[in-house]
Design a protein around this motif. Structure first.
Motif, short mmCIF file in Angstrom:
data_model
loop_
_atom_site.label_atom_id
_atom_site.label_comp_id
_atom_site.label_asym_id
_atom_site.label_seq_id
_atom_site.Cartn_x
_atom_site.Cartn_y
_atom_site.Cartn_z
N LYS A 157 34.43 42.07 40.59
CA LYS A 157 34.91 41.91 42.55
C LYS A 157 34.87 42.86 42.91
O LYS A 157 34.94 42.87 44.11
N MET A 158 35.17 44.18 42.61
CA MET A 158 34.97 45.50 42.94
C MET A 158 33.87 46.09 42.98
O MET A 158 33.75 46.30 44.69
N GLN A 159 32.89 45.29 42.29
CA GLN A 159 31.33 45.54 43.05
C GLN A 159 30.76 44.50 44.37
O GLN A 159 30.05 44.74 45.31
N ASP A 172 29.74 53.11 41.38
CA ASP A 172 29.02 51.65 40.02
C ASP A 172 29.86 51.07 39.70
O ASP A 172 30.41 51.30 38.80
N PHE A 173 30.08 49.64 40.02
CA PHE A 173 31.03 49.37 39.22
C PHE A 173 30.00 47.50 38.65
O PHE A 173 29.98 47.03 38.01
N THR A 174 28.74 47.78 38.56
CA THR A 174 27.83 47.09 37.18
C THR A 174 28.25 46.98 36.08
O THR A 174 27.34 46.61 35.31
N LYS A 222 39.89 41.09 23.42
CA LYS A 222 39.32 40.62 23.44
C LYS A 222 39.51 39.92 25.33
O LYS A 222 38.59 40.11 26.15
N ASN A 223 40.49 39.69 25.69
CA ASN A 223 40.97 39.45 26.55
C ASN A 223 40.91 40.72 27.57
O ASN A 223 40.87 40.58 29.05
N VAL A 224 41.42 41.49 27.50
CA VAL A 224 41.73 43.32 28.19
C VAL A 224 39.86 42.88 28.59
O VAL A 224 39.24 43.53 29.93
N VAL A 225 38.81 43.21 28.15
CA VAL A 225 37.43 43.57 27.97
C VAL A 225 36.75 42.17 28.80
O VAL A 225 36.27 42.63 29.88
N GLU A 226 37.00 41.00 28.76
CA GLU A 226 36.83 39.75 29.78
C GLU A 226 37.72 40.36 31.02
O GLU A 226 37.32 40.07 32.20
N GLN A 227 38.69 40.29 30.79
CA GLN A 227 39.54 41.50 32.69
C GLN A 227 39.27 42.14 33.68
O GLN A 227 38.75 42.44 34.05
N MET A 228 38.43 43.54 32.66
CA MET A 228 38.13 44.17 33.00
C MET A 228 36.64 43.70 33.73
O MET A 228 36.41 44.35 34.50
N ASN A 229 35.63 43.09 32.80
CA ASN A 229 34.31 43.20 33.48
C ASN A 229 34.74 42.17 34.70
O ASN A 229 33.87 42.19 35.57
N SER A 230 35.31 40.93 35.30
CA SER A 230 36.20 39.52 36.05
C SER A 230 36.22 41.02 37.27
O SER A 230 35.78 40.99 37.79
N LEU A 231 36.88 42.51 37.11
CA LEU A 231 37.35 42.89 37.69
C LEU A 231 36.70 43.74 38.25
O LEU A 231 35.94 43.62 39.88
N PHE A 232 35.61 44.02 37.23
CA PHE A 232 34.36 45.39 38.04
C PHE A 232 33.37 44.48 38.93
O PHE A 232 33.17 44.81 40.06
#
Length: 615
Positions: free
Chosen positions: A247-249, A221-223, A235-245
């Motif tokens: 794409k993974m989804q 589950d990548f939602t 904040k940058n890490v959070v944005e990057q993780m959301n972007s990564l997830f």
């Protein structure tokens, strides 16, 4: 315990440790300072006493010294003050007042050694410092010189000034100071923890949020949407993780369902979809390599060999048998077996319907029900039988056996994976079956169904090699219908075809499965009898000859047509060292039969051989 709780607990212990170390250090330093201050005060008091006593002595007022000493001893801090005379002073001036005599071991030690002695006595209620200082004779040019009044040498101990101070106030002051330091440190700890909690909590929440997202990702589950109240790098890490997830989804979210198109879900047991996908892809890769390999194999038997190797090397099946079933005739042929005997009754080979797995077209597992397959001979053997239809004509049955239930459980887990390999092999086997049919069609006579001369030309070398290896023998019969041309000319080719078909049926019914019947040319046939004795050869030739002679053909004129055949016989390797020579010699014997009246059987003799006939 959460990470934040552990962090706060560690910081608390560290600050408490620092506070403890500070308090211990302050306590020790304060105690040393208190003792040092009291000692310095004692030294000053001793000097005052010395000066005062000296003054009294110079002024002839020694009898008034008690008042002086009382004034000093009445000080708030001084518990007691006394003078102790040394032996020389006692000898010269007497013992003095009653309280100036030697009282304890400390005074005695100071008189003997001339060294000061300090002793602290602490109780729950008080702390006292005892100081005993030697009074040594000094010499100078003033009237205050000790040697002016005392008959002693310079530096000799005249007496002891012994006093005791109550330093409890200093201790109480120290305790109060330490209490204040402790209070300040505890207040600092509380403030520090509040600040740490305030600034660390958002990071801990972010960390917990990351953990939850990663945990969901393990389940495919990548939602998950990451959030944080912290700015900057967090904040940058959070944005990057959301972007990564995201794409993974998009790329992985449906991958396991797409893979299920090739391999059904559940065949790989894992709670980690990434590991499951990796396993499935690896399985697909192996199956793809297997398929690409068998596509280049030359025959169906080679494909079967590949399947056998997979069972042995990949799945480590120790005991199994692979069968090919003719769906039309229900005959079952053993392709390969690790055992000498089958677990099935012999009747199953002739009638595969007896096999439960084949009849029901479902996997049969002996551990699911007692005596599940009635065709199984052994009641002690566990088995897993997998049926697999190839096409309308052919099916496969794989029978895996073991006496151990654990091995059966492993076989059950591998059923789906084994089927995948069979599924990959299916189109290749179908293609090979089709090629065999086409090849068999080209090698068989269309009218009689017997092999033709082309077949003989293709397999003769293989037959020769096998015969040489196994020391096999062959009896070669060359047959020809007598006056066959007359049948075609008189009654037509349709009657002639009926005669040929009738003779082919006689040949089929007269020979064994290991023998070969071949339509060599128009009305000529070759029969090769494998490992036949002389008597057996003669018997089969006579049977063919007599059975054909019994046949009659309706030609439409009211009179049945009867025909005869002539047969020539040659034997390999008795008559010739090659089968081709024996076919030639059988043909020679056939012509001998025709030349000598037809409708007879003639065996080749050496005198029939004509010079130049060798090839």
């Amino acid at each position: 315990m959460t990470t934040k709780s552990r962090l706060l607990l560690i910081v608390t212990f560290m600050l408490l440790g620092l506070t403890t170390a500070t308090i211990i250090n302050v306590s020790l330093n304060f105690r040393d300072y208190s003792i040092k201050s009291a000692t310095e005060k004692a030294q000053m008091t001793a000097n005052v006493v010395k000066d005062g006593i000296t003054a009294h002595m110079v002024n002839g007022m020694m009898d008034k010294r008690a008042y002086f000493l009382n004034q000093i001893s009445n000080s708030n801090d001084v518990e007691f003050l006394r003078l102790v005379r040394g032996e020389n002073v006692i000898k010269q001036y007497g013992k003095g007042f009653e309280h100036e005599s030697l009282r304890d071991a400390i005074d005695e030690e100071v008189l003997k050694t001339g060294n000061s002695v300090e002793k602290i006595t602490e109780t729950a209620k008080s702390t006292k410092l005892r100081v005993s200082i030697p009074y040594k004779a000094t010499q100078d040019n003033t009237v205050a010189s000790c040697l002016n009044c005392h008959n002693v040498a310079k530096g000799e101990v005249l007496g002891v000034i012994s006093m005791e101070f109550d330093i409890g106030d200093m201790r109480n002051s120290g305790v109060m100071t330490i209490a204040k330091i402790l209070l300040i440190n505890l207040l600092f700890i509380v403030i520090a923890l509040l600040l740490i909690n305030h600034y660390v909590t958002p990071y801990m929440d972010l960390f917990s949020n990351l953990q939850n997202g990663i945990k969901k990702a393990y389940s495919g589950d990548f939602t998950h949407q990451f959030a944080s109240k912290v700015g900057g790098d967090a904040k940058n890490v959070v944005e990057q993780m959301n972007s990564l997830f995201r794409k993974m989804q998009e790329t992985f979210g449906d991958i396991k369902y797409n893979l299920a198109t090739f391999i059904p879900q559940g065949c790989v047991s894992s709670n980690d979809p990434l590991h499951e996908a990796k396993t499935i892809i690896s399985e697909l890769s192996d199956i793809y390599k297997f398929k690409k390999t068998i596509e280049l194999d030359a025959s169906k038997s080679e494909v079967y060999t590949r399947i056998i190797d997979i069972l042995k090397l990949k799945y480590h099946v120790g005991h199994f048998a692979l069968y090919e079933v003719n769906n039309v005739s229900s005959e079952r042929k053993l392709i390969y077996s690790t055992e000498e005997s089958s677990i099935c009754f012999e009747k199953t080979a002739k009638n595969a319907i007896q096999c439960r797995a084949y009849r029901t077209n479902s996997v049969t597992i002996s551990t699911e029900f007692p005596n599940l397959c009635q065709a199984c001979v052994s009641s002690d053997m566990n088995y897993v039988c997998i049926p697999f239809p190839i096409n309308h004509d052919i099916s496969l049955v794989l029978s895996m056996t073991s006496t151990l239930r654990d091995e059966v459980e492993l076989m059950k887990k591998n059923i789906s994976s084994i089927k995948h390999y069979l599924e990959a092999a299916k189109p290749v086997i179908e293609s090979q079956i089709l090629m065999e049919k086409l090849r068999d069609t080209s090698l068989r006579d269309g009218m009689t169904g017997l092999y033709n001369r082309r077949f003989l030309e293709e397999v003769i070398d293989k037959i020769m090699s096998q015969a040489a290896r196994n020391k096999d023998t062959y009896s070669v019969l060359m047959l020809d219908v007598d006056f066959f041309k007359m049948v075609n000319d008189t009654y037509g080719h349709d009657v002639g075809d009926r005669v040929i078909v009738a003779l082919s049926k006689v040949l089929k019914s007269s020979i064994r499965e290991s023998d070969l019947a071949i339509r060599y040319g128009g009305e000529e046939f070759v029969v090769m009898l494998h490992n036949a004795t002389d008597e057996g050869t003669t018997s089969i030739a006579s049977k063919i000859h007599s059975e054909f002679a019994k046949l009659s053909f309706d030609v439409g004129n009211g009179e049945p047509l009867r025909k005869t055949i002539s047969i020539g016989i040659a034997k390999f390797p008795t008559d010739g060292d090659t089968i081709w020579k024996c076919i030639k010699y059988a043909d020679t014997a056939l012509y001998e039969a025709k030349d000598t009246g037809r409708n007879k059987i003639v065996e080749f003799r050496a005198d029939m051989h004509k010079s130049g006939d060798d090839f």
